[in-house]
Design a protein around this motif. Structure first.
Motif, mmCIF file in Angstrom:
data_model
loop_
_atom_site.group_PDB
_atom_site.id
_atom_site.type_symbol
_atom_site.label_atom_id
_atom_site.label_comp_id
_atom_site.label_asym_id
_atom_site.label_seq_id
_atom_site.Cartn_x
_atom_site.Cartn_y
_atom_site.Cartn_z
ATOM 1 N N ARG A 117 0.881 -1.165 0.000
ATOM 2 C CA ARG A 117 0.000 0.000 0.000
ATOM 3 C C ARG A 117 0.916 1.212 0.000
ATOM 4 N NH1 ARG A 117 -3.307 -0.545 4.339
ATOM 5 N NH2 ARG A 117 -5.082 -1.309 3.111
ATOM 6 N N GLN A 120 4.269 0.986 1.847
ATOM 7 C CA GLN A 120 4.166 0.082 2.996
ATOM 8 C C GLN A 120 3.959 -1.367 2.534
ATOM 9 O OE1 GLN A 120 0.707 0.794 5.379
ATOM 10 N NE2 GLN A 120 1.206 -0.786 6.907
ATOM 11 N N LEU A 122 2.329 -4.634 3.057
ATOM 12 C CA LEU A 122 1.232 -5.266 3.786
ATOM 13 C C LEU A 122 1.471 -6.756 4.004
ATOM 14 C CD1 LEU A 122 -1.814 -3.611 1.957
ATOM 15 C CD2 LEU A 122 -0.728 -2.917 4.110
ATOM 16 N N ALA A 287 -7.473 -8.718 0.437
ATOM 17 C CA ALA A 287 -7.294 -7.284 0.183
ATOM 18 C C ALA A 287 -8.250 -6.781 -0.898
ATOM 19 C CB ALA A 287 -5.848 -7.006 -0.218
ATOM 20 N N ASP A 322 -3.959 2.742 -4.399
ATOM 21 C CA ASP A 322 -2.625 2.708 -3.795
ATOM 22 C C ASP A 322 -2.166 1.295 -3.425
ATOM 23 O OD1 ASP A 322 -4.511 2.419 -1.803
ATOM 24 O OD2 ASP A 322 -3.374 3.551 -0.307
ATOM 25 N N VAL A 323 -2.990 0.288 -3.733
ATOM 26 C CA VAL A 323 -2.636 -1.099 -3.407
ATOM 27 C C VAL A 323 -2.144 -1.798 -4.675
ATOM 28 C CG1 VAL A 323 -3.500 -3.331 -2.602
ATOM 29 C CG2 VAL A 323 -4.259 -1.215 -1.497
ATOM 30 N N SER A 324 -1.012 -2.491 -4.554
ATOM 31 C CA SER A 324 -0.413 -3.145 -5.724
ATOM 32 C C SER A 324 0.375 -4.374 -5.297
ATOM 33 C CB SER A 324 0.506 -2.173 -6.474
ATOM 34 O OG SER A 324 1.605 -1.805 -5.645
#
Length: 719
Positions: A117, A120, A122, A287, A322-324
Motif C-alpha cells: 500500500r 508500505q 502489507l 485485500a 494505492d494497493v499493488s
C-alpha cells in the motif's frame, strides 16, 4: 554287381533310414516350435512378475529418491549412479548412464512477491514451502517459487482476480468493463485435481499466462484454491498435512510454462508468472474484499472458490489505487548435464523388435508421488525381470528400461535420446510404457494408444486390486476399463516424434472424503506424505510394478503382437463422430467419415487374419509350411509396429512443429488433450480454412493406414 545295376537297384526303407528321417523331421519341427517352447512357461514368468515386487522394497526405493537432496533437471547424477548400480545388482548387466548437455532454467534467488500500500509492505510472501508454519519438521523447500521458462521482470501493478484465466473468464470480466490491461492477473491453478478434471476445467499453466498476456496483463500470479480438493478441507474438519489429509496451505505448486524449443523459438508469453502458496493467496484476495463485483455474480464457472473459511469474499477487484503487487522474477539458463540410465535385455528370437519401459527421476520437490513413485515401481520391474533372467528366462523381443532425467523441463533427457536413436525407433519400437505417478491415490487410470488397450486389459485382469470391495477383484474389475487418449510425461516425445504407441498409467486420487489431497509439485510431496497419506501400505506402488511388468512381458513374449488395429479404427471413428456433432454446420466431414469407414473395414480384416495365425496349429508332418507361416507372422508384426507411424505428419502442429502425430497433442499425466489437435484447434478458433486443411491432412493419414493394411492383404494372397 555293375554300377549300372546298382543304380537300378530299388531303395529300401530300413529301420535305420526310417529312424534317421524321423530324427530329421523331429528336429525341423522343434525348430519350428521355437516361439511356443521357450525356456520358461508363460505362467511361470507371470508368477515371478507378480510375486517379486514387495512393499518393503518400493518403500526403500522411495525413501532414497525423496530424501537424498534436490533433484531438479541438471542435479541428477547422484541418483543416476545409484540407479545404475541397483539395476546391475538386479542382474541387468547392460546398464549404462547416457549423458547429454542441456540448458536448464534456474532461479537466481532474486524472487519476490509483496502486497504493497504505497510504500508500505502489507504482506511479503516467503516463496518457499514453509513446513514450520504447518507444524512439519520435515525438510520441504527445495527451490524457491518459480516457473521454468517464465519471463524475467521487476514490476509493480494493481491486480485483478481472474478465476481460472480462461478465455471465458476474461470474457466475463470484459462484460462488466473490468480490464486486466496493465494489471497482474491472480489466477487459480488447475493441475492434478480430480474435481476440476471431472468438470473439464483444467487449463495448462502456459495457456493461462498466454491468455492473460493477450488481454494486456503485465504479469500473472498462480495459486491453488482449495476448490481443487473437494470436501477434503479444513473447513470440513480435515486437518492440513502433516496433521491430516488436507492440503498444506503453505505448499507452492511449481512447474514449467513450456519447453526449451518453445523458449528458443520465442513462442512463450513475454510477461512474468509466479507461483504462490494458498496462504499467500489468502492475503492477496482478502485485500480485494468489497472491491469490484463478487465472483459468484459472474456465472457458474466462477462458483466454488473455497477460501471463504479464511475470510476471502472473492471480489474480483481491482483494489484501491494505492494497493499493488510487487513481483520480481529472475531466472537464468544454465549449462548443465542430464543423466539417463538405459538398461537392455537383448531379445533372443525377435531382437530387432523392442519394448521400452520408462519413468523420470527429476522432481520439483522431494517428488514422492511425482515422479518417484514411478521410479520406485520401475526399480521393482527391473528387479522382477532380473529374477526371471536368473531363473533361465530370456525375452523373445528386446526390452529397454529407461530412467530419464529432465522431464519437468520439457523432456530434455528423453528428447535427445530419441533424436539420437530415431532411425531404429521408427523401424523397431513396439511400444513405450511410461509411468509418471505410480501411486498418489487409490483410483487406477490409464491413457494410451488403442494399439495397447489389449495389453493394458491383459495386465489389469491379472493383478489383484489394492481396493477390493469383494474378494479377488482385479484392478480391471474395480477400474472398469476406461482408457484416455495417449500422452503423459516422456510418452509425449515418443508418440510425438517417432510416433511409437505409448501408454501412461498409475493410481491417482479420486472423488470423496476417503481420498487425501495430493500436494502435486510442492515441497510437501514427501516420503512422509506418501507413508501416511498417499499410499500408507505401499500396495499401489506394488500393483503398478506388477501391471508394468505384465504388460512388458505380454508384448515381448507373444509370437504375434497382441494388438488391435480395429480398436484404433473404432476410436478414430468415435473422435470423428464427436467432431462432426459439434461442427458439421461449418465443415463438410463426409470424406473424413468415408476414410474412417474404409479403415474400420480394412482393420477388421487384418485383425481377423492375425487371429487366424495366432490360433492356427501345424501338424508335425507339415514342416514345409513353417517358413511360410513365420514369414506371415513377421509381416503381421511389422504392420502392427508401422501402423502408428502412418499418423506422422512431417511439418508438425501449427503451434509446435516438433510434434508430428496428427491424433494426439501433448498432455500431462493428470489430464487429457483432445484427439486430432490440429483439426480441433482450428475448429475452436473458427479458422475454417485451416480446419479444412487439417481435415484433409487427417484423411490422408487415415488413408495411409488403410493402404498399409490393404497392401498386407495382397501379400497374403501370394503366400
Amino acid at each position: 554287381m555293375t554300377p549300372e545295376k546298382a543304380c537300378r537297384r530299388p531303395f529300401r526303407w530300413t529301420g535305420r533310414t526310417i529312424g534317421s528321417w524321423f530324427i530329421i523331421i523331429g528336429l525341423v519341427w522343434l525348430l519350428g516350435q521355437r516361439w511356443t517352447a521357450s525356456e520358461m512357461a508363460p505362467s511361470e514368468l507371470q508368477e515371478i512378475l507378480l510375486s517379486v515386487p514387495s512393499r518393503e522394497h518400493v518403500r526403500n526405493w522411495s525413501s532414497y529418491y525423496t530424501t537424498t537432496g534436490p533433484h531438479l533437471p541438471g542435479q541428477g547424477l547422484r541418483h543416476a549412479e545409484w540407479t545404475q548400480t541397483r539395476w546391475k545388482e538386479f542382474g541387468i548387466a547392460d546398464a549404462r548412464i547416457v549423458t547429454y548437455d542441456a540448458q536448464v532454467p534456474m532461479p537466481t534467488g532474486r524472487q519476490r512477491l509483496a502486497l504493497l500500500r504505497g510504500g508500505q509492505v502489507l504482506y511479503e510472501a516467503p516463496l518457499v514451502d514453509d513446513g514450520e508454519r504447518n507444524g512439519s519438521s520435515e525438510q520441504t523447500g527445495f527451490v524457491p517459487a518459480y516457473y521454468g521458462f517464465s519471463a524475467n521482470a521487476n514490476i509493480s501493478a494493481p491486480y485483478v482476480f481472474c478465476n481460472f484465466g480462461s478465455d471465458e473468464d476474461y470474457g466475463d470480466l470484459e462484460r462488466l468493463n473490468i480490464s486486466v490491461a496493465g494489471k497482474i492477473a491472480v489466477v487459480k491453478s488447475t493441475n492434478a485435481s480430480p474435481y476440476l478434471h471431472s468438470r473439464h476445467l483444467e487449463i495448462f499453466r502456459g495457456v493461462q499466462v498466454a491468455n492473460a498476456e493477450a488481454r494486456g496483463a503485465v504479469g500473472v500470479v498462480l495459486y491453488v484454491d482449495l476448490q481443487n480438493d473437494g470436501p477434503v478441507t479444513e473447513a470440513n474438519g480435515f486437518k492440513p498435512f502433516p496433521d491430516g489429509p488436507a492440503r498444506p496451505l503453505t505448499g507452492i505448486e511449481r512447474g514449467t510454462l513450456g519447453n526449451i524449443e518453445d523458449f528458443q523459438g520465442g513462442w512463450l508469453a513475454k510477461i512474468p508468472c509466479m507461483p504462490i502458496s494458498t496462504a499467500d493467496a489468502i492475503h492477496l484476495l482478502r485485500a480485494l474484499n468489497t472491491h469490484g463485483p463478487l465472483a459468484a455474480d459472474l456465472g457458474d464457472r466462477w462458483h466454488g472458490g473455497a477460501l471463504d473459511f479464511y475470510g476471502v469474499d472473492y471480489n474480483v477487484g481491482p483494489p484501491p489505487p494505492d494497493v499493488s503487487i510487487h513481483l520480481v522474477n529472475h531466472a537464468t539458463l544454465r549449462n548443465g548435464s542430464i543423466h539417463n540410465v538405459i538398461a537392455t535385455i537383448p531379445g533372443t528370437l525377435a531382437g530387432d523388435e523392442i519394448v521400452i519401459i520408462g519413468n523420470h527421476r527429476d522432481a520439483w520437490g522431494p517428488g514422492a508421488g511425482d515422479p518417484n513413485s514411478g521410479s520406485a515401481a520401475l526399480n521393482e520391474v527391473v528387479r522382477s525381470f532380473g529374477v526371471a533372467l536368473n531363473s533361465g528366462w530370456r525375452p523373445h523381443r528386446t526390452i529397454i528400461f529407461a530412467s530419464w532425467e529432465g522431464e519437468e523441463f520439457g523432456q530434455i533427457g528423453s528428447l535427445p535420446w530419441i533424436r539420437e536413436n530415431l532411425g531404429w525407433l521408427r523401424a523397431s519400437a513396439v511400444a513405450y510404457l511410461n509411468v509418471v505417478v505410480a501411486a498418489s491415490g487409490m483410483v487406477f487410470r490409464a491413457k494410451g494408444s488403442p494399439l495397447l488397450h489389449k495389453a493394458i486389459y491383459f495386465a489389469t485382469d491379472l493383478v489383484q486390486s489394492p481396493n477390493q470391495t469383494t474378494a479377488n477383484q482385479s484392478v480391471r474389475d474395480v477400474w472398469g476399463g476406461q482408457i484416455g487418449t495417449a500422452g503423459g510425461g516422456d510418452a509425449i516425445r515418443f508418440q510425438g516424434i517417432p510416433c511409437v504407441a505409448t501408454v501412461d498409467f498409475g493410481f491417482v486420487p479420486g472423488l470423496g472424503i476417503e481420498h487425501g489431497v495430493f500436494p502435486y509439485h510442492t515441497g510437501f510431496d514427501t516420503f512422509n506424505w506418501m507413508d501416511r497419506v498417499g499410499d500408507p501400505e505401499w500396495k499401489h506402488h506394488v500393483a503398478s510394478a506388477q501391471i508394468m511388468s505384465l504388460m512388458a512381458a505380454h508384448l515381448t513374449q507373444t509370437q504375434i503382437l497382441d494388438m488391435s488395429v480395429t480398436d484404433y479404427a473404432i476410436a478414430i471413428r468415435g473422435w470423428v463422430h464427436e467432431i462432426d456433432q459439434k461442427w458439421s454446420s461449418k465443415i463438410d466431414f463426409s470424406l473424413l467419415h468415408n476414410a474412417t469407414q474404409r479403415l474400420v473395414g480394412a482393420a477388421s480384416i487384418f485383425d481377423a487374419y492375425a487371429e487366424s495365425l495366432r490360433v492356427s496349429t501345424k501338424p508335425w508332418w507339415k514342416i514345409w509350411s513353417t517358413n511360410q507361416r513365420d514369414t506371415a507372422i513377421r509381416q503381421v508384426n511389422k504392420v502392427y509396429i508401422d501402423f502408428e507411424r502412418k499418423f506422422f505428419y512431417g511439418p508438425g502442429f501449427d503451434d509446435d512443429p516438433s510434434l508430428h502425430h496428427v491424433m494426439y497433442a501433448p498432455s500431462a499425466w493428470h489430464n487429457e488433450a483432445p484427439s486430432m489437435p490440429g483439426l480441433r484447434q482450428s475448429l475452436m478458433a473458427g479458422n475454417w480454412t485451416n480446419a479444412e486443411r487439417w481435415r484433409d491432412i487427417v484423411i490422408q493419414k487415415i488413408d495411409n493406414a488403410t493402404h498399409l493394411l490393404a497392401e498386407q492383404s495382397l501379400i497374403w494372397n501370394e503366400l
